[in-house]
Design an enzyme around this catalytic site. Structure first.
Site, short mmCIF file in Angstrom:
data_model
loop_
_atom_site.label_atom_id
_atom_site.label_comp_id
_atom_site.label_asym_id
_atom_site.label_seq_id
_atom_site.Cartn_x
_atom_site.Cartn_y
_atom_site.Cartn_z
N HIS A 186 0.83 -1.22 0.00
CA HIS A 186 0.00 0.00 0.00
C HIS A 186 0.86 1.27 0.00
O HIS A 186 0.56 2.24 0.69
CB HIS A 186 -0.94 0.02 1.22
N ASN A 241 -3.23 -5.20 -4.63
CA ASN A 241 -4.64 -5.50 -4.47
C ASN A 241 -5.53 -4.42 -5.05
O ASN A 241 -6.70 -4.64 -5.32
CB ASN A 241 -4.97 -5.71 -2.99
N ASP A 284 -0.46 -4.85 6.23
CA ASP A 284 -1.41 -5.78 5.62
C ASP A 284 -1.14 -6.01 4.13
O ASP A 284 -0.47 -5.22 3.48
CB ASP A 284 -2.85 -5.27 5.79
N GLU A 285 -1.70 -7.09 3.65
CA GLU A 285 -1.79 -7.42 2.22
C GLU A 285 -0.49 -7.28 1.42
O GLU A 285 -0.48 -6.68 0.33
CB GLU A 285 -2.88 -6.57 1.56
N PRO A 286 0.60 -7.85 1.91
CA PRO A 286 1.82 -7.83 1.10
C PRO A 286 1.61 -8.66 -0.16
O PRO A 286 0.91 -9.67 -0.13
CB PRO A 286 2.85 -8.51 2.01
#
Ligand SMILES: *[C@@H]1O[C@H](CO)[C@@H](O)[C@H](O)[C@H]1NC(C)=O
Ligand SMILES: *[C@@H]1O[C@H](CO)[C@@H](O)[C@H](O)[C@H]1NC(C)=O
Ligand SMILES: *[C@@H]1O[C@H](CO)[C@@H](O)[C@H](O)[C@H]1NC(C)=O
Ligand SMILES: CC(=O)N[C@H]1CO[C@H](CO)[C@@H](O)[C@@H]1O
Length: 614
Positions: free
Chosen positions: A271, A302, A341-343
């Site tokens: 992000h 993402n 989050d969300e690597p």
């Protein structure tokens, strides 16, 4: 004098027995313990609060004094209950509320005592609020303001306190009661944020988690690395959408004055496409987020656009450290959110330097993430902050992360996070994501383009007909054809859904102690100033009651959504009156016909005095 003791606990039982007074005062969130009578005590025009001379408390007192005279509340929800026990006028007038505080110096910290009591005798000229700290007293002032009503809805109507004698003893079930605002996908003005803080204080919520940056924009105008905001903040109509240090200070000060802490988050290492102001510290920079195959497993990010901090470049850490040092110096709260989050491994593998390094050192993307997060956490610790991370690294990737890190659980299990040794903030997307069901932000979404419901395959239809004749008729495909319009977390989380979240579900007593509370999240792909209030309110208030009063009352009984309904109904109108554009949750008719819109027959409460309709 008749006194009904109503801890919401036993409310249902009590409402069913004879001679319970009229239910005409609607509090939110419901106090832990509340008893009231049926006196009606007028408030003198000279009414004042007598409070110790602590600046924050004096300011709160001035605010609430102004608010009650301006608000002059008359309930929108029509009273119900036993009409034969009308409220009766009390003797005399209430001239003051005297506030006493045990510890005047206690700071607004994560474990500060927020309890308070209110005592307003039946015919007294003075009532009292007592609290351990000024922060508890502020909650007492808020509850007091909800007890005050106007004799009519004319502009200069007199005020009274309904249902004296009133005795309240209250304290939060959970110390952490938050709202997360994302100011990176779309921007909120400083005024939007201040208004949100107002709403939080009305609801006794105490943590604003400010997700400041994300891949789409970097609106924080830091002084140590100005390039980040210069290149990363949006501009709209020629104006830069960013927050200066003085904006941030103003927000923190405003929040503190209302008992709200502000916890910043600069999400990393994923992000972070918006960190483009400093060259060379991100990988797969500004690629389209999907690869040409559209295979989700091959994505670079993402959400658009791609870019993830390079975990092997020393310059990355130099910048990250500068950023964290400065941000932690602006935000004085003990907590700091490190994101995490969300690597997306593909974004690192795509970089020649990183993939060579991975091969040479025989490490995976997860290993790199673990190294990155531990370095980040060390910098947060060096700045004397307690770190919060999104849960992913621990619950789904099982990385080695210090136990002192608080985990914010949004998709995994709270039990897993607790059993891994962490304290937890509950934010399940199934209950607490307020952005869900806004349709798809992706352009070019053709999946919705279906003119007729898809048919059920004949083989399946035959099988059901033969084996489950009772179900056969239900097998016409979903009326919701066209799917959920690309919305990953549909359906919409109604206030009842938010309210029903049991954050200690299936935890042992010991495990439950690790749950600090919860936080509703408003991701802003499809929200900006125009929608903010509507998306937050009144649903965030449903979370507020669950977190303050608890999903279970002090006797262990689960709180009843039907009991909460009339209070929530009235509260929504009160939030509107206080300047928040809260969404309506029922036709107005429903509040004017108490329990007339309930899902089940018969009505929960008999209503000889339902006040009659329109
Ligand atoms: C209302 O109160 C009266 C007087 O106390 C009592 O006789 C009556 O049963 C009550 N009715 C209901 C519906 O509770
Ligand atoms: C309060 O005043 C009312 C009206 O004068 C009276 O009926 C009531 O008994 C009084 N209550 C107390 C506790 O003095
Ligand atoms: C690479 O690491 C894996 C997992 O730690 C290990 O099983 C493997 O033997 C290592 N390979 C080499 C060549 O060191
Ligand atoms: C303009 C554009 O990209 N249109 C594409 C949208 O997606 C559909 C498939 O879902 C393509 O067929 C279009 O060409």
């Amino acid at each position: 004098m008749k006194v009904a003791v109503i801890s919401a606990a036993i409310a249902t039982a009590l409402f069913a027995v004879p001679s319970v007074a009229i239910i005409d005062t609607f509090l939110w969130p419901i106090p832990q313990s509340l008893s009231w009578g049926d006196g009606k005590l007028n408030i003198d025009n000279s009414f004042k609060f007598d409070a110790p001379n602590v600046p924050e408390l004096q300011a709160a007192v001035a605010r609430y004094k102004k608010l009650i005279w301006k608000e002059r509340w008359t309930s929108v929800q029509v009273p119900f209950g036993n009409a034969t026990t009308q409220n009766h006028a009390s003797h005399g007038k209430l001239k003051s509320i005297s506030i006493s505080i045990k510890d005047k110096k206690a700071d607004l910290s994560p474990d500060v005592d927020e309890s308070y009591t209110i005592d307003i005798p039946e015919n007294a000229s003075t009532g009292t609020i007592t609290a351990q700290t000024i922060w508890g007293a502020m909650h007492g002032l808020e509850t007091f303001s909800q007890l005050v009503k106007a004799t009519s809805d004319s502009h200069n109507a007199g005020l009274y306190v309904a249902k004296t004698p009133v005795k309240i003893k209250d304290a939060p079930k959970f110390p952490y009661r938050g709202i997360m605002l994302d100011t990176a996908r779309n921007f909120y003005s400083v005024d939007d944020i201040l208004r949100t803080i107002d709403g939080m204080s009305y609801n006794k919520m105490n943590v604003l988690h400010w997700h400041i940056t994300d891949s789409q924009s970097f609106p924080l105008l830091l002084e140590s690395v100005p390039e980040l905001g210069d290149k990363g903040a949006y501009t709209l109509h020629g104006k830069r959408l960013g927050y200066t240090k003085s904006d941030v200070k103003r927000i923190i000060k405003y929040a503190r004055a209302r008992g709200v802490r502000v916890v910043p988050e600069l999400d990393m290492p994923a992000h972070t496409a918006s960190w483009k102001g400093v060259e060379g510290i991100t990988t797969c920079t500004e690629q389209f987020y999907l690869d040409p195959t559209n295979d989700w497993g091959n994505r670079y990010a993402n959400e658009p656009t791609a870019g993830q901090l390079n975990p092997i470049n020393p310059k990355t850490y130099e910048i990250v450290n500068k950023v964290i040092d400065e941000v932690t110096s602006w935000f004085d709260d003990e907590y700091y959110h490190g994101g995490g989050d969300e690597p997306v491994n593909h974004c690192w593998q795509d970089d020649k330097g990183v993939s060579d390094y991975m091969q040479k050192n025989n490490v995976t993307g997860d290993d790199l993430l673990e190294t990155f997060l531990n370095k980040e956490l060390a910098t947060i610790k060096k700045n004397k902050k307690t770190a919060i991370l999104w849960e992913d690294a621990v619950t789904s990737l099982h990385l080695n992360i210090p136990k002192e890190t608080i985990l914010q659980v949004w998709t995994g299990s709270i039990k897993d996070a607790v059993q891994a040794g962490h304290k937890v903030i509950a934010s399940s997307y199934n209950f607490f994501y307020l952005d869900c069901r806004s349709g798809n932000w992706n352009g070019n979404d053709t999946t919705v383009d279906e003119q007729v419901p898809p048919t059920v395959p004949q083989k399946l239809q035959d099988y059901i007909n033969n084996n489950y004749p009772d179900w056969a008729g239900n097998l016409i495909a979903s009326p919701n054809f066209g799917g959920v319009a690309g919305d990953w977390c549909a359906p919409f989380k109604s206030w009842q859904r938010v309210y029903s979240y049991d954050v200690t579900y299936q935890l042992t007593k010991e495990e439950a102690k690790s749950v600090l509370g919860g936080e509703v999240a408003l991701w802003s792909e499809q929200s900006d100033s125009m929608t903010l209030d509507m998306k937050l309110w009144p649903r965030a208030a449903a979370a507020a009651e669950m977190l303050w009063s608890g999903r279970y009352d002090s006797t262990g009984k689960q709180r009843d959504i039907g009991e909460a309904m009339p209070r929530m109904f009235d509260w929504r109108y009160r939030l509107v009156e206080r300047g928040l554009r809260a969404e309506p949750i029922q036709p107005l008719w429903c509040g004017k016909n108490p329990h007339g819109c309930d899902l089940n027959y018969p009505w929960v409460f008999t209503h000889p005095n339902d006040g009659g309709g329109y």
